[in-house]
Design an enzyme around this catalytic site. Structure first.
Site, PDB file in Angstrom:
ATOM      1  N   ARG A  53      -9.588  -4.010  -4.330  1.00  0.00           N
ATOM      2  CA  ARG A  53      -8.155  -4.362  -4.302  1.00  0.00           C
ATOM      3  C   ARG A  53      -7.692  -3.963  -2.829  1.00  0.00           C
ATOM      4  NH1 ARG A  53      -6.858   0.153  -3.608  1.00  0.00           N
ATOM      5  NH2 ARG A  53      -4.545  -0.842  -3.276  1.00  0.00           N
ATOM      6  N   CYS A  67       1.718   2.949  -2.604  1.00  0.00           N
ATOM      7  CA  CYS A  67       0.422   2.173  -2.819  1.00  0.00           C
ATOM      8  C   CYS A  67      -0.523   2.602  -2.060  1.00  0.00           C
ATOM      9  CB  CYS A  67       0.593   0.581  -2.953  1.00  0.00           C
ATOM     10  SG  CYS A  67      -0.631  -0.047  -3.855  1.00  0.00           S
ATOM     11  N   ASP A  76       1.018  -7.500   1.159  1.00  0.00           N
ATOM     12  CA  ASP A  76      -0.025  -8.486   0.774  1.00  0.00           C
ATOM     13  C   ASP A  76       0.426 -10.038   1.250  1.00  0.00           C
ATOM     14  OD1 ASP A  76      -0.143  -6.266  -1.535  1.00  0.00           O
ATOM     15  OD2 ASP A  76      -1.884  -7.667  -1.922  1.00  0.00           O
TER      16      ASP A  76
HETATM   17  C1  RUB Z   1      -2.143  -3.304  -3.040  1.00  0.00           C
HETATM   18  C2  RUB Z   1      -1.236  -3.127  -2.090  1.00  0.00           C
HETATM   19  C3  RUB Z   1      -1.393  -2.767  -0.686  1.00  0.00           C
HETATM   20  C4  RUB Z   1      -1.519  -4.145   0.217  1.00  0.00           C
HETATM   21  C5  RUB Z   1      -1.924  -3.886   1.573  1.00  0.00           C
HETATM   22  O1  RUB Z   1      -1.904  -3.835  -4.315  1.00  0.00           O
HETATM   23  O2  RUB Z   1       0.233  -3.578  -2.545  1.00  0.00           O
HETATM   24  O3  RUB Z   1       0.013  -2.429  -0.101  1.00  0.00           O
HETATM   25  O4  RUB Z   1      -2.477  -5.081  -0.689  1.00  0.00           O
HETATM   26  O5  RUB Z   1      -3.073  -3.092   1.451  1.00  0.00           O
HETATM   27  P1  RUB Z   1      -3.040  -3.924  -5.370  1.00  0.00           P
HETATM   28  P2  RUB Z   1      -4.396  -3.300   2.579  1.00  0.00           P
HETATM   29  O6  RUB Z   1      -3.594  -2.677  -5.339  1.00  0.00           O
HETATM   30  O7  RUB Z   1      -2.413  -4.219  -6.577  1.00  0.00           O
HETATM   31  O8  RUB Z   1      -4.273  -4.578  -4.776  1.00  0.00           O
HETATM   32  O9  RUB Z   1      -3.574  -2.639   3.850  1.00  0.00           O
HETATM   33  O10 RUB Z   1      -5.481  -2.470   2.402  1.00  0.00           O
HETATM   34  O11 RUB Z   1      -4.811  -4.489   2.962  1.00  0.00           O
END
Ligand code: RUB
Length: 322
Positions: A16, A129, A198
């Site tokens: 994720r 998150c 995302d």
């Molecule tokens: C993850 C989420 C993160 C983004 C960016 O959601 O919202 O803030 O994906 O992450 P989930 P990164 O847990 O539902 O995947 O900076 O690691 O790409």
């Protein structure tokens, strides 16, 4: 890892975070391509199989644009007329995949360097998150000797906030763990909010974990800068041509066990995984190319992604985009 295993792990969130999802998809396609190319599969059949695998991966989670972007970048050029053998297609795909994965890791390092400059001594940073990009900025600022503390949210229902506080705490950063509903209560103590993303649409709206837009609203009310960090492959080309970002709604059982929910005859449990923060709540979006105001999202899409990954052509040809 195989395409099927990767797809399953993305769906059930063992893999994720938008960046990791993207790199895993590119890695799975490269492994799959090498495997079928080694069997001397005819080019036509090879291409059919690669597109099928690409669709399986793209279909796993609908919101993170990094996923279709990574898949499209990995497959870029394999259908072109200049490719006349499976071996050629595979070697192009291997190059694309390893370039994408390498650039994606490099992008995080650049974002960390730039993002860390926004964190000053004495700051209190709020995050939401578990974003590798956002955490990298904090780790870098800490590494550079800045003294700051963090407020990190729990992130119901999947508790990704735990991963964030564990990483920050292990690095020796003073961290406060709060429930999602305590954001406004603590905002007066906060001097900067940093979240990942995302997807970023052409009008600079940011899609990130559910609750991000409420945090942005609280930050704006308290006049606290709200910074989003994300690699350029999280920008969504399809939004230039009227495409929308689907907000994933996950199973109700993530919120309440099915047996308990079954007792509530007139209740529907809703579980959107992401929300949209309008551009006017975002001060900067920090990419590996530098910090931009959200209004400049179009430039990133056009100059760093757009035609390169062929989504515009797909739209022009009347095919659906993902
Ligand atoms: C993850 C989420 C993160 C983004 C960016 O959601 O919202 O803030 O994906 O992450 P989930 P990164 O847990 O539902 O995947 O900076 O690691 O790409």
């Amino acid at each position: 890892m195989s395409v099927a295993d990767t797809a399953e792990k993305i769906k059930n969130m063992e893999i994720r975070g938008a960046g990791k999802i993207a790199r895993s998809a590119a890695g799975a396609l490269s492994e799959y391509s090498a495997g079928i190319a080694a069997k001397n599969m005819p080019l036509k059949e090879y291409l059919q199989n690669m597109h099928k695998a690409a669709d399986i991966l793209k279909g796993t989670r609908p919101t993170a644009v990094s996923l279709p972007n990574a898949v499209n970048i990995t497959l870029r050029g394999i259908d072109s007329a200049t490719i006349t053998s499976t071996a050629d297609a595979d070697s192009l795909l291997q190059r694309n995949a390893s370039e994408f994965i390498g650039n994606s890791k490099l992008a995080i390092q650049n974002i960390a360097e730039i993002g860390a400059r926004y964190i000053k001594d004495g700051d209190t940073v709020m995050t939401h998150c578990n974003s590798n990009a956002a955490i990298s900025c904090m780790l870098k600022a800490h590494e550079q000797g800045r003294d700051f503390e963090v407020f990190a949210t729990e992130v119901r229902p999947r508790n990704q906030g735990y991963l964030t506080i564990k990483t920050l705490s292990d690095a020796g950063i003073k961290t406060n763990f709060i429930v999602d509903s305590a954001v406004r209560y603590f905002m007066k103590k906060v001097s900067l909010v940093i979240t990942g993303c995302d997807a970023v649409t052409v009008n600079g709206a940011v899609i990130n974990k559910i609750g991000t837009s409420q945090i942005a609203l609280c930050a704006q009310e308290a006049r606290v800068p709200f910074i989003v960090v994300g690699e350029t492959y999280k920008f969504a080309p399809k939004t230039v041509m009227g495409g929308h970002i689907d907000i994933e709604e996950r199973d109700a059982s993530e919120i309440m066990p099915a047996e308990k929910a079954a007792l509530l005859k007139n209740v529907t449990i809703r579980n959107p995984a992401f929300d949209v923060t309008p551009a006017e709540y975002v001060d900067y979006i920090i990419t590996e190319k530098g910090a931009i105001p959200p209004a400049m999202a179009y430039l990133i899409i056009r100059e760093h992604l757009g035609w390169e990954i062929g989504e515009f052509d797909t739209i022009r040809n009347g095919k659906s985009v993902s």
